[in-house]
Design an enzyme around this catalytic site. Structure first.
Site, PDB file in Angstrom:
ATOM      1  N   GLY A   1      -5.086  -5.666   3.049  1.00  0.00           N
ATOM      2  CA  GLY A   1      -4.639  -4.282   2.919  1.00  0.00           C
ATOM      3  C   GLY A   1      -5.306  -3.405   3.954  1.00  0.00           C
TER       4      GLY A   1
ATOM      5  N   GLY B   1      -8.512  -8.532  -1.500  1.00  0.00           N
ATOM      6  CA  GLY B   1      -9.732  -7.730  -1.630  1.00  0.00           C
ATOM      7  C   GLY B   1     -10.750  -7.995  -0.546  1.00  0.00           C
TER       8      GLY B   1
ATOM      9  CB  CYS C   1      -1.186   0.937  -9.806  1.00  0.00           C
ATOM     10  SG  CYS C   1      -1.412   2.612  -9.203  1.00  0.00           S
TER      11      CYS C   1
ATOM     12  CE  LYS D   1      -1.907  -6.479  -4.639  1.00  0.00           C
ATOM     13  NZ  LYS D   1      -2.507  -5.206  -4.966  1.00  0.00           N
TER      14      LYS D   1
ATOM     15  CG  MET E   1      -2.065  -1.018   1.103  1.00  0.00           C
ATOM     16  SD  MET E   1      -3.249  -0.892   2.449  1.00  0.00           S
ATOM     17  CE  MET E   1      -2.319  -1.580   3.820  1.00  0.00           C
TER      18      MET E   1
HETATM   19  C1  LIG Z   1      -3.745   3.342   0.040  1.00  0.00           C
HETATM   20  C2  LIG Z   1      -3.531   2.158  -0.858  1.00  0.00           C
HETATM   21  C3  LIG Z   1      -2.348   2.016  -1.538  1.00  0.00           C
HETATM   22  C4  LIG Z   1      -2.133   0.917  -2.374  1.00  0.00           C
HETATM   23  N1  LIG Z   1      -0.934   0.787  -2.995  1.00  0.00           N
HETATM   24  C5  LIG Z   1      -0.677  -0.349  -3.727  1.00  0.00           C
HETATM   25  C6  LIG Z   1       0.610  -0.557  -4.293  1.00  0.00           C
HETATM   26  O1  LIG Z   1       1.540   0.246  -4.147  1.00  0.00           O
HETATM   27  N2  LIG Z   1       0.786  -1.691  -5.025  1.00  0.00           N
HETATM   28  C7  LIG Z   1      -0.226  -2.622  -5.206  1.00  0.00           C
HETATM   29  O2  LIG Z   1      -0.011  -3.632  -5.881  1.00  0.00           O
HETATM   30  N3  LIG Z   1      -1.432  -2.438  -4.656  1.00  0.00           N
HETATM   31  C8  LIG Z   1      -1.679  -1.350  -3.919  1.00  0.00           C
HETATM   32  N4  LIG Z   1      -2.891  -1.193  -3.316  1.00  0.00           N
HETATM   33  C9  LIG Z   1      -3.920  -2.258  -3.454  1.00  0.00           C
HETATM   34  C10 LIG Z   1      -3.835  -3.257  -2.286  1.00  0.00           C
HETATM   35  O3  LIG Z   1      -2.616  -3.952  -2.285  1.00  0.00           O
HETATM   36  C11 LIG Z   1      -5.002  -4.267  -2.298  1.00  0.00           C
HETATM   37  O4  LIG Z   1      -4.871  -5.112  -3.420  1.00  0.00           O
HETATM   38  C12 LIG Z   1      -6.373  -3.592  -2.322  1.00  0.00           C
HETATM   39  O5  LIG Z   1      -6.430  -2.529  -1.396  1.00  0.00           O
HETATM   40  C13 LIG Z   1      -7.498  -4.582  -1.992  1.00  0.00           C
HETATM   41  O6  LIG Z   1      -7.294  -5.183  -0.749  1.00  0.00           O
HETATM   42  P1  LIG Z   1      -7.996  -4.686   0.629  1.00  0.00           P
HETATM   43  O7  LIG Z   1      -9.481  -4.706   0.403  1.00  0.00           O
HETATM   44  O8  LIG Z   1      -7.538  -5.739   1.610  1.00  0.00           O
HETATM   45  O9  LIG Z   1      -7.491  -3.334   0.927  1.00  0.00           O
HETATM   46  C14 LIG Z   1      -3.139  -0.084  -2.513  1.00  0.00           C
HETATM   47  C15 LIG Z   1      -4.340   0.061  -1.815  1.00  0.00           C
HETATM   48  C16 LIG Z   1      -4.549   1.154  -0.988  1.00  0.00           C
HETATM   49  C17 LIG Z   1      -5.849   1.278  -0.231  1.00  0.00           C
END
Ligand SMILES: Cc1cc2nc3c(=O)[nH]c(=O)nc-3n(C[C@H](O)[C@H](O)[C@H](O)COP(=O)(O)O)c2cc1C
Length: 335
Positions: free
Chosen positions: A229, A206, A104, A144, A21
């Protein structure tokens, strides 16, 4: 004994990993989550081209400390040559895994053809992964991505197969499309379809926020590892809850005292790892402090006060006040 998953020779406990993140899961965050039982961490995304052109921030972003391992450094980019060169540079920091971001959604990244834009160009995505795999040698490369660009072009399974053919060691799928950004819900059906399409390990991402949703993700999708995340915001305990369950151990959730102690330790870690002044580093710490207060009586007002914090001492006083408020509230409720 807990099951394991093998990603190109890197053996991970099959519990829950911390998701990458940007702007949130920095070194302090990763260290906290690892300590509380996250089985694997991933760096914030780093621009492959940026690494090739300047090493100003590279060391800071790519350094892997023992407390964060097993850890991946995540790269994003849209050119195979830069990706190969960046992998070569990143290898000096000895990451356990190199992950490539093809999920992203933000315009700044997508407009350069990187991140989830690559889901619209499977040939280029494959060429980038192939270049990274070749440059990485023995270090496993993972990718990813999302379910697709939009709801009309869900192609995660096809994309996964192409990525597998390049020699990638595992893939992570976030079950939202690029167009969804972070709204709506993540579709476990897409993760399940990807799992059936490939032989390499699949990490599901997710909407996992606790033990129940973690078990649901394993059961509904058959994925090899679950990634968390946003559910870990102010909540490294989620990893302890999941780890305890898989170890057959009793888990007791933290009380308000423990939560505030952990919040303060997290802030101390941010301050100690930062090269900025205390006041500037506290800007980084503010959102984390606010997250630790989520879900409690009066937390909206206190979260607002977290965003004003400019010293560690202030954070200590605020946490004491917050604890006192919870006790007063609980006593009143009992009357
Ligand atoms: C603030 C934020 C920053 C993120 N930055 C990245 C990142 O740098 N690289 C990436 O692959 N995913 C990034 N993600 C996506 C997360 O890794 C994850 O796949 C997504 O938030 C869904 O999971 P969650 O519902 O558990 O948050 C980011 C998500 C958030 C909320």
């Amino acid at each position: 004994m807990t099951d394991t998953v093998n990603i190109g020779g890197v053996v991970l406990k099959k519990t829950a990993a911390l998701a990458p993140m940007a702007g949130v899961a920095d070194r302090a965050y990763r260290l906290m989550c690892r300590e509380y039982g996250a089985c694997y961490t991933v760096s914030e995304m780093v621009s492959a081209k940026g690494i090739c052109y300047s090493d100003r921030k590279t060391a800071e972003l790519c350094t892997v400390t023992d407390g964060e391992r097993p850890m991946a450094v995540q790269l994003f980019g849209s050119e195979p040559e830069f990706m190969a060169e960046a992998v070569d540079i990143v290898l000096r920091y000895e990451p356990d895994i190199i992950d490539i971001n093809m999920g992203c959604p933000v315009p700044k990244v997508v407009n350069t053809g990187a991140g989830s834009a690559l889901m619209k160009n499977i040939d280029l995505a494959s060429a980038i992964t192939e270049a990274a795999v070749k440059a990485a040698g023995k270090t496993p490369v993972t990718v990813k991505f999302r379910s697709g660009w939009n709801s009309d072009t869900i192609n995660a399974a096809e994309f996964a197969k192409a990525i597998e053919n390049t020699g990638a060691a595992a893939i992570t799928v976030h079950g939202r499309t690029r167009d969804q950004f972070y709204s709506g819900t993540s579709d476990p059906g897409v993760i399940k379809a990807v799992k059936s399409a490939v032989k390499i390990p699949v990490i599901g991402s997710g909407d996992v926020t606790d033990l129940l949703s973690c078990i649901k993700m394993y059961e509904e999708t058959g994925c090899d590892l679950v990634m968390i995340g946003r559910g870990s915001y102010g909540n490294p305990f989620v990893f302890r809850e999941i780890d305890s369950w898989f170890n057959g151990e009793q888990y007791s959730p933290p009380d308000i005292e423990e939560k505030m102690q952990v919040m303060l330790r997290h802030i101390r870690l941010i301050l100690s790892l930062s090269e900025k002044s205390e006041e500037m580093a506290m800007h980084e710490a503010r959102k984390h402090a606010a997250w630790y207060m989520n879900g409690y009586y009066g937390s909206a007002k206190f979260r607002g006060r977290c965003y004003q914090l400019s010293s560690y001492e202030e954070a200590v006083r605020l946490s004491e006040e917050f604890i006192e408020l919870q006790h007063r509230h609980n006593t009143q409720k009992k009357r």
